[in-house]
Scaffold this motif. Structure first.
Motif, mmCIF file in Angstrom:
data_model
loop_
_atom_site.group_PDB
_atom_site.id
_atom_site.type_symbol
_atom_site.label_atom_id
_atom_site.label_comp_id
_atom_site.label_asym_id
_atom_site.label_seq_id
_atom_site.Cartn_x
_atom_site.Cartn_y
_atom_site.Cartn_z
ATOM 1 N N HIS A 68 -72.340 -93.600 -38.402
ATOM 2 C CA HIS A 68 -72.338 -93.826 -39.855
ATOM 3 C C HIS A 68 -73.733 -93.588 -40.419
ATOM 4 O O HIS A 68 -74.724 -94.071 -39.873
ATOM 5 C CB HIS A 68 -71.870 -95.247 -40.148
ATOM 6 C CG HIS A 68 -71.969 -95.640 -41.584
ATOM 7 N ND1 HIS A 68 -71.133 -95.115 -42.547
ATOM 8 C CD2 HIS A 68 -72.800 -96.501 -42.224
ATOM 9 C CE1 HIS A 68 -71.459 -95.647 -43.722
ATOM 10 N NE2 HIS A 68 -72.459 -96.490 -43.542
ATOM 11 N N ASP A 69 -73.811 -92.828 -41.519
ATOM 12 C CA ASP A 69 -75.107 -92.491 -42.114
ATOM 13 C C ASP A 69 -75.045 -92.741 -43.632
ATOM 14 O O ASP A 69 -74.661 -91.857 -44.387
ATOM 15 C CB ASP A 69 -75.462 -91.039 -41.835
ATOM 16 C CG ASP A 69 -76.857 -90.684 -42.296
ATOM 17 O OD1 ASP A 69 -77.519 -91.504 -42.949
ATOM 18 O OD2 ASP A 69 -77.289 -89.561 -41.998
ATOM 19 N N PRO A 70 -75.415 -93.932 -44.077
ATOM 20 C CA PRO A 70 -75.314 -94.265 -45.498
ATOM 21 C C PRO A 70 -76.345 -93.558 -46.376
ATOM 22 O O PRO A 70 -76.292 -93.647 -47.589
ATOM 23 C CB PRO A 70 -75.524 -95.768 -45.534
ATOM 24 C CG PRO A 70 -76.359 -96.053 -44.335
ATOM 25 C CD PRO A 70 -75.936 -95.043 -43.301
ATOM 26 N N GLU A 71 -77.296 -92.875 -45.787
ATOM 27 C CA GLU A 71 -78.321 -92.174 -46.566
ATOM 28 C C GLU A 71 -77.741 -90.911 -47.054
ATOM 29 O O GLU A 71 -78.021 -90.062 -47.624
ATOM 30 C CB GLU A 71 -79.572 -91.953 -45.721
ATOM 31 C CG GLU A 71 -80.144 -93.246 -45.171
ATOM 32 C CD GLU A 71 -80.584 -94.238 -46.237
ATOM 33 O OE1 GLU A 71 -81.223 -93.837 -47.218
ATOM 34 O OE2 GLU A 71 -80.277 -95.426 -46.076
ATOM 35 N N ILE B 74 -70.767 -102.131 -38.692
ATOM 36 C CA ILE B 74 -71.523 -100.963 -39.151
ATOM 37 C C ILE B 74 -71.334 -100.665 -40.632
ATOM 38 O O ILE B 74 -72.298 -100.349 -41.335
ATOM 39 C CB ILE B 74 -71.157 -99.741 -38.286
ATOM 40 C CG1 ILE B 74 -71.694 -99.978 -36.872
ATOM 41 C CG2 ILE B 74 -71.701 -98.451 -38.881
ATOM 42 C CD1 ILE B 74 -71.225 -98.994 -35.847
ATOM 43 N N PHE B 75 -70.095 -100.757 -41.135
ATOM 44 C CA PHE B 75 -69.823 -100.382 -42.526
ATOM 45 C C PHE B 75 -68.692 -101.244 -43.085
ATOM 46 O O PHE B 75 -67.613 -100.763 -43.402
ATOM 47 C CB PHE B 75 -69.459 -98.892 -42.578
ATOM 48 C CG PHE B 75 -69.333 -98.295 -43.956
ATOM 49 C CD1 PHE B 75 -70.148 -98.670 -45.005
ATOM 50 C CD2 PHE B 75 -68.390 -97.305 -44.188
ATOM 51 C CE1 PHE B 75 -70.024 -98.099 -46.266
ATOM 52 C CE2 PHE B 75 -68.255 -96.717 -45.440
ATOM 53 C CZ PHE B 75 -69.069 -97.111 -46.485
ATOM 54 N N PRO B 76 -68.906 -102.559 -43.203
ATOM 55 C CA PRO B 76 -67.828 -103.456 -43.638
ATOM 56 C C PRO B 76 -67.285 -103.124 -45.028
ATOM 57 O O PRO B 76 -66.089 -103.294 -45.287
ATOM 58 C CB PRO B 76 -68.469 -104.841 -43.605
ATOM 59 C CG PRO B 76 -69.934 -104.598 -43.677
ATOM 60 C CD PRO B 76 -70.166 -103.268 -43.000
ATOM 61 N N GLU B 77 -68.167 -102.648 -45.922
ATOM 62 C CA GLU B 77 -67.710 -102.357 -47.281
ATOM 63 C C GLU B 77 -66.821 -101.115 -47.357
ATOM 64 O O GLU B 77 -66.219 -100.852 -48.404
ATOM 65 C CB GLU B 77 -68.907 -102.231 -48.236
ATOM 66 C CG GLU B 77 -69.869 -101.123 -47.895
ATOM 67 C CD GLU B 77 -70.962 -101.519 -46.911
ATOM 68 O OE1 GLU B 77 -71.998 -100.828 -46.925
ATOM 69 O OE2 GLU B 77 -70.810 -102.469 -46.114
ATOM 70 N N GLY B 78 -66.682 -100.377 -46.257
ATOM 71 C CA GLY B 78 -65.831 -99.191 -46.233
ATOM 72 C C GLY B 78 -64.490 -99.398 -45.547
ATOM 73 O O GLY B 78 -63.730 -98.464 -45.372
ATOM 74 N N THR C 196 -66.227 -89.552 -35.277
ATOM 75 C CA THR C 196 -66.234 -91.018 -35.392
ATOM 76 C C THR C 196 -67.000 -91.720 -34.273
ATOM 77 O O THR C 196 -66.919 -92.946 -34.167
ATOM 78 C CB THR C 196 -64.793 -91.567 -35.402
ATOM 79 O OG1 THR C 196 -64.187 -91.316 -34.123
ATOM 80 C CG2 THR C 196 -63.969 -90.988 -36.528
ATOM 81 N N GLU C 197 -67.729 -90.959 -33.465
ATOM 82 C CA GLU C 197 -68.456 -91.529 -32.318
ATOM 83 C C GLU C 197 -67.493 -92.357 -31.459
ATOM 84 O O GLU C 197 -67.688 -93.562 -31.236
ATOM 85 C CB GLU C 197 -69.636 -92.364 -32.793
ATOM 86 C CG GLU C 197 -70.591 -92.780 -31.713
ATOM 87 C CD GLU C 197 -71.524 -91.667 -31.243
ATOM 88 O OE1 GLU C 197 -71.988 -91.765 -30.114
ATOM 89 O OE2 GLU C 197 -71.773 -90.726 -32.016
ATOM 90 N N LEU D 257 -66.108 -94.018 -42.975
ATOM 91 C CA LEU D 257 -67.512 -93.959 -42.625
ATOM 92 C C LEU D 257 -68.115 -92.777 -43.353
ATOM 93 O O LEU D 257 -67.398 -91.929 -43.886
ATOM 94 C CB LEU D 257 -67.724 -93.842 -41.121
ATOM 95 C CG LEU D 257 -67.490 -92.473 -40.473
ATOM 96 C CD1 LEU D 257 -68.293 -92.397 -39.189
ATOM 97 C CD2 LEU D 257 -66.032 -92.241 -40.185
ATOM 98 N N ILE D 258 -69.421 -92.742 -43.422
ATOM 99 C CA ILE D 258 -70.132 -91.641 -44.070
ATOM 100 C C ILE D 258 -70.881 -90.881 -42.978
ATOM 101 O O ILE D 258 -71.597 -91.482 -42.178
ATOM 102 C CB ILE D 258 -71.128 -92.173 -45.122
ATOM 103 C CG1 ILE D 258 -70.377 -92.949 -46.208
ATOM 104 C CG2 ILE D 258 -71.933 -91.021 -45.715
ATOM 105 C CD1 ILE D 258 -71.296 -93.731 -47.136
ATOM 106 N N ILE D 259 -70.667 -89.569 -42.958
ATOM 107 C CA ILE D 259 -71.388 -88.714 -42.023
ATOM 108 C C ILE D 259 -71.960 -87.530 -42.785
ATOM 109 O O ILE D 259 -71.554 -87.256 -43.919
ATOM 110 C CB ILE D 259 -70.494 -88.221 -40.864
ATOM 111 C CG1 ILE D 259 -69.316 -87.396 -41.405
ATOM 112 C CG2 ILE D 259 -70.029 -89.375 -40.004
ATOM 113 C CD1 ILE D 259 -68.514 -86.699 -40.336
#
Length: 98
Positions: A95-98, A47-51, A87-88, A70-72
């Motif tokens: 995760h919401d990268p927007e 879902i968010f490897p760069e984080g 964290t679900e 993660l971004i929420i």
């Protein structure tokens, strides 16, 4: 390594091969808590490897730390909600990268 010298540490993005070491480290650091599961850690990498990061000792490759992020959108959550909500269930599917 020179006797008495501090080990050289480095940080990099987490890889799938780090998962057993992360789990073992979490068991040592937080013995009273259930560690991340392999499926949770795999989900983080999808879902968010760069984080996701690990710190390791360069000479031995031994893991000495990790960071999972993660971004929420805070507005989507209430103050009384817990870690599992944010964290679900540890999967980061929210995760919401927007």
């Amino acid at each position: 390594m020179i006797s008495g010298a501090s080990p050289t540490l480095a940080v990099r993005n987490t890889m799938a091969s780090d998962i057993p070491g992360i789990i073992a480290m979490c068991k040592r650091v937080y013995p009273a808590s259930e560690p991340w599961s392999p499926s949770q850690l795999e989900s983080h990498l999808v879902i968010f490897p760069e984080g996701q990061f690990v710190a390791y000792e360069e000479a031995s490759g031994a893991l000495v730390g990790m960071s999972a992020s993660l971004i929420i959108l805070w507005d989507d959550y209430e103050d009384h909600m817990n870690w599992r909500d944010f964290t679900e269930m540890g999967t980061f599917r929210n995760h919401d990268p927007e």
